[in-house]
Design a protein around this motif. Sequence first.
Motif, PDB file in Angstrom:
ATOM      1  N   THR A  48       0.892  -1.212  -0.033  1.00 42.65           N
ATOM      2  CA  THR A  48       0.100   0.016  -0.042  1.00 42.65           C
ATOM      3  C   THR A  48       0.909   1.236  -0.147  1.00 42.65           C
ATOM      4  N   SER A  49       0.244   2.340  -0.090  1.00 39.48           N
ATOM      5  CA  SER A  49       1.131   3.572  -0.484  1.00 39.48           C
ATOM      6  C   SER A  49       0.364   4.812   0.029  1.00 39.48           C
ATOM      7  N   LEU A  50       1.290   5.762   0.565  1.00 43.57           N
ATOM      8  CA  LEU A  50       0.834   7.033   0.897  1.00 43.57           C
ATOM      9  C   LEU A  50       0.412   8.043  -0.288  1.00 43.57           C
ATOM     10  N   ASN A  51       0.701   7.413  -1.206  1.00 42.31           N
ATOM     11  CA  ASN A  51       0.396   8.290  -2.608  1.00 42.31           C
ATOM     12  C   ASN A  51      -1.011   8.135  -3.164  1.00 42.31           C
ATOM     13  N   PHE A  52      -1.744   7.193  -2.640  1.00 42.08           N
ATOM     14  CA  PHE A  52      -2.931   6.989  -3.005  1.00 42.08           C
ATOM     15  C   PHE A  52      -4.140   7.549  -2.078  1.00 42.08           C
ATOM     16  N   PRO A  53      -4.444   8.616  -2.082  1.00 43.37           N
ATOM     17  CA  PRO A  53      -5.359   9.436  -1.145  1.00 43.37           C
ATOM     18  C   PRO A  53      -6.754   8.698  -0.892  1.00 43.37           C
ATOM     19  N   ASP A  54      -7.588   8.361  -1.788  1.00 42.61           N
ATOM     20  CA  ASP A  54      -8.970   8.191  -1.892  1.00 42.61           C
ATOM     21  C   ASP A  54      -9.189   6.699  -2.191  1.00 42.61           C
ATOM     22  N   PRO A  55      -9.660   5.835  -1.185  1.00 43.69           N
ATOM     23  CA  PRO A  55      -9.286   4.413  -1.675  1.00 43.69           C
ATOM     24  C   PRO A  55     -10.661   3.922  -2.563  1.00 43.69           C
ATOM     25  N   ARG A  56     -11.813   4.661  -2.427  1.00 48.44           N
ATOM     26  CA  ARG A  56     -12.921   4.294  -3.441  1.00 48.44           C
ATOM     27  C   ARG A  56     -12.629   4.773  -4.707  1.00 48.44           C
ATOM     28  N   ALA A  57     -11.912   5.901  -4.781  1.00 50.33           N
ATOM     29  CA  ALA A  57     -11.704   6.416  -6.369  1.00 50.33           C
ATOM     30  C   ALA A  57     -10.448   5.663  -6.828  1.00 50.33           C
ATOM     31  N   ALA A  58      -9.649   5.111  -6.139  1.00 50.17           N
ATOM     32  CA  ALA A  58      -8.344   4.439  -6.456  1.00 50.17           C
ATOM     33  C   ALA A  58      -9.229   3.066  -6.941  1.00 50.17           C
ATOM     34  N   LEU A  59      -9.939   2.321  -6.544  1.00 47.90           N
ATOM     35  CA  LEU A  59     -10.577   1.122  -6.737  1.00 47.90           C
ATOM     36  C   LEU A  59     -11.186   1.336  -8.248  1.00 47.90           C
ATOM     37  N   LEU A  60     -11.944   2.224  -8.203  1.00 51.90           N
ATOM     38  CA  LEU A  60     -12.644   2.674  -9.231  1.00 51.90           C
ATOM     39  C   LEU A  60     -11.764   3.010 -10.520  1.00 51.90           C
ATOM     40  N   LYS A  61     -10.960   3.569 -10.324  1.00 42.64           N
ATOM     41  CA  LYS A  61      -9.983   4.064 -11.394  1.00 42.64           C
ATOM     42  C   LYS A  61      -9.011   2.758 -11.592  1.00 42.64           C
ATOM     43  N   GLY A  62      -8.969   1.614 -10.768  1.00 41.04           N
ATOM     44  CA  GLY A  62      -8.100   0.519 -11.148  1.00 41.04           C
ATOM     45  C   GLY A  62      -6.619   0.680 -10.645  1.00 41.04           C
ATOM     46  N   LEU A  63      -6.378   1.775  -9.689  1.00 44.22           N
ATOM     47  CA  LEU A  63      -5.256   1.921  -9.240  1.00 44.22           C
ATOM     48  C   LEU A  63      -5.126   1.294  -7.818  1.00 44.22           C
ATOM     49  N   ALA A  64      -6.203   0.516  -7.413  1.00 44.72           N
ATOM     50  CA  ALA A  64      -6.090  -0.366  -6.255  1.00 44.72           C
ATOM     51  C   ALA A  64      -6.952  -1.630  -6.467  1.00 44.72           C
ATOM     52  N   SER A  65      -6.399  -2.659  -5.821  1.00 47.45           N
ATOM     53  CA  SER A  65      -7.013  -4.005  -6.156  1.00 47.45           C
ATOM     54  C   SER A  65      -8.116  -4.080  -5.202  1.00 47.45           C
ATOM     55  N   MET A  66      -7.906  -3.574  -3.893  1.00 51.14           N
ATOM     56  CA  MET A  66      -8.637  -3.920  -2.740  1.00 51.14           C
ATOM     57  C   MET A  66      -8.993  -2.695  -2.034  1.00 51.14           C
ATOM     58  N   GLN A  67      -9.895  -2.514  -1.104  1.00 47.39           N
ATOM     59  CA  GLN A  67     -10.269  -1.252  -0.272  1.00 47.39           C
ATOM     60  C   GLN A  67     -11.518  -1.674   0.421  1.00 47.39           C
ATOM     61  N   ILE A  68     -11.369  -0.963   1.628  1.00 50.39           N
ATOM     62  CA  ILE A  68     -12.710  -1.149   2.756  1.00 50.39           C
ATOM     63  C   ILE A  68     -13.086   0.247   2.839  1.00 50.39           C
ATOM     64  N   SER A  69     -14.430   0.283   2.577  1.00 52.25           N
ATOM     65  CA  SER A  69     -15.140   1.704   2.897  1.00 52.25           C
ATOM     66  C   SER A  69     -16.793   1.405   2.606  1.00 52.25           C
ATOM     67  N   GLU A  70     -17.436   2.536   2.273  1.00 52.92           N
ATOM     68  CA  GLU A  70     -18.829   2.292   2.350  1.00 52.92           C
ATOM     69  C   GLU A  70     -19.337   1.402   0.865  1.00 52.92           C
ATOM     70  N   THR A  71     -19.857   0.296   0.987  1.00 53.16           N
ATOM     71  CA  THR A  71     -20.257  -0.504  -0.022  1.00 53.16           C
ATOM     72  C   THR A  71     -21.330   0.405  -1.184  1.00 53.16           C
ATOM     73  N   VAL A  72     -22.122   1.168  -0.206  1.00 56.18           N
ATOM     74  CA  VAL A  72     -23.096   1.645  -1.113  1.00 56.18           C
ATOM     75  C   VAL A  72     -22.534   2.650  -2.029  1.00 56.18           C
ATOM     76  N   SER A  73     -21.372   3.120  -1.706  1.00 52.18           N
ATOM     77  CA  SER A  73     -20.770   4.101  -2.579  1.00 52.18           C
ATOM     78  C   SER A  73     -20.214   3.556  -3.826  1.00 52.18           C
ATOM     79  N   ILE A  74     -19.611   2.634  -3.697  1.00 52.93           N
ATOM     80  CA  ILE A  74     -19.323   1.558  -4.846  1.00 52.93           C
ATOM     81  C   ILE A  74     -20.227   1.256  -5.761  1.00 52.93           C
TER      82      ILE A  74
END
Lengths: 301, 429
Positions: free
Chosen positions: B254-280
Amino acid sequence: MVHSTRRLIARLHARRVWHAYLFVAPIVLLFGAFRVVPSLQTLLYSVYRVELLRGRFTFIGFENFRELLADPTFHRAAWNTLVYVLVIVPVSAALGLLFAVVFDTRFPLRELFKALYFAPMVTSTVAAAVVWWWLYNPQFGLFNVLLRLVGLPIQPWLMSSRTALLSIILFSIWKGLGYNMVIYLAGLQAIPESFIEAARIDGAGAFQRFRRITFPLLAPTTAFLLIYNSIQAFQVFDQVFVLTSGGPAGSTNVVVLDLYRQAFERYNFGYAAAEATVLFVLILGVTVLQYVYSKRFEVSY
Amino acid sequence: MNRRSALKLALSAPLLASRRAWGQAKTITLWYPAGDITAGAAHFTDKSFFAPFEAKAGVKVEAVGLDYDTMQQKIFAAAAAKNVGDVLFVDGSWVPGFLKEEMLDAVPDARAKAWLDAVSPEIRTLSDYGKGKMWGYPQYGIDIYGLTWNKDHFKEAGLDPEKPPRTWDEFRDYAKKLTKRDAQGNITRVGYAIRHVGHPHGVVHKHFWALYGAGASLVDDPLALRGGKVNFNNDGGRAALKLVLDMLDVDKSTSLNFPDPRAALLKGLASMQISETVSIHERAPKEAPGLKWGLATPPVRKAGDKPVTLLGSWLYTVPKMAKNREAAWQLLEWINTPEQDFEMCKKYAATPRYKVNWDKEPFKSNAYDQALKQIYPYGKPLPVNLGLNGVMDAMGGAIQKTWHHEAKLEDALVEAERAANKAIADAAK
């Protein structure tokens, strides 16, 4: 006859004074209602525990100030604010002077460039900060793209506690540069050409002319900008709120953001008022010091 | 027009205006967060949302969108000026702060009891502020945090896209396998995206699963409004912070260069994240239409542990200083009937609150709704302590300081404990 003329003059004078008061009354009333009264209220609240919605005010003397002085979060916020002020104030003024000197000479498209440099000043801080948030983005931001292009290591900018405050400072310098430049430009253009001409005839070089004539004569302008920039810098809030919310890890938390959080998120209005009072005293002190000290450098030829 | 008639007209204008206003239906205001902050609030912009109520009650509802980041402050300032919305649609984590100021009207006891008996267990958990006391109604489509992952990334890394990591060890292992780097060694895709910047509350929300999953908690008694102590400066709190610290420093997954987990998952910059499911669920069709994603409870510290995740909610509340309290409660009664719950959830594809509605279609056979239903029992809400804001600030600060290497993990927790306990004590005064 003389007596009645005097009476008439006095009556007319009184009427004129009354009219003068009438004309200034609206602004005095508005200023009083929206500036003076809230300021006094803030000073008063600083010695109370304030429960605003319940209308409960408990006098606690200097307890808020005692807590403030022992609070590491406030220490950090005060330190960050101080660093911000110490960098922003001289750097903004120095760059403003540099650009003013450049723009004081004639070159093609001068007015266009002047307008471009001044544009950030008239742009909303929040809107500009949102744009900079993207510019600072470690993945897609323009700054890292440029660093990659020239083969330099990319930076985390707002994402790291080591670089976040510096990133905010860079933004603020960019934002305030145009204003500093324009004020200095006005100062430069007010210097009589004859002084410069006389120095030139006496054989003074460009640097000497600037050091001995121009810069000393700009002392009132410099004093104004130092005071103005200091007041603005001590109150920095918008860019911090938008770019980092005081993080990461409190590395960009500043006094005004901290007092805002205390007041409107934790509802500690008394404590927030104490912070505001400390800030007020600091700003007043620095302003008076700068004013008195700058008087020493004023010259007249 | 002569001067006299002009004067007459000027004098009669306010009178005419007031007569016109008198003839109109009463208007009540509902304040909600504008934008895509919460899926439930977005429905207020639908003109037909309040139409049946307006026709039935003869009351017009004006929905007023506010900026989320400053909404809490605006509500407070407006309440102090006694000019606040009649109904406030608020983030559940703001409620303790409002209660501290005695700002909210309580749901009448009989109505609260009927509601608590009829709704599903997770809604009951979110509604009950202790001994059946309610300060508002949670919105449908509740906000439960879950592990979401990119199935294509899993396949690419040789992992089974239908099997998410179940333990922390597996989680670390998966994250390492999923991380990608460029030729210079810079991370271009993180295995797991973390939230580490922005408001400290948001940082705590997204680390809640690890903190509570490791046996720590924000306060010792989640239902106590006043008093108590924090409960995170312990083995569980240290383990939770160390999990991510190790992923940052040891695994580099993981890295401090990826500030928003949801956006990172949606943009393909992250493979996993834990946050609001409704938002995804809401954002994926618009922002990442091709994304194949999975949904599960967050991993547990060791096999056999029970998963824990954050159960959040937005609530309909009525402030004590509302100008139209009676009409405001009327609106809330209408929105929160079983019939309206069913209609709105069906219309806006959200999960219902009433037990009886869960047995009806389309919820009964909807895969996403049923997946959420599997996660709900593991959801825990934030504590109701009046000092919660201070506790969250302190804990968020500790997380940030640790991950940003501003302080040693142990020192950060000690400092956070001191600040949070002080906030609890101050709020109890």
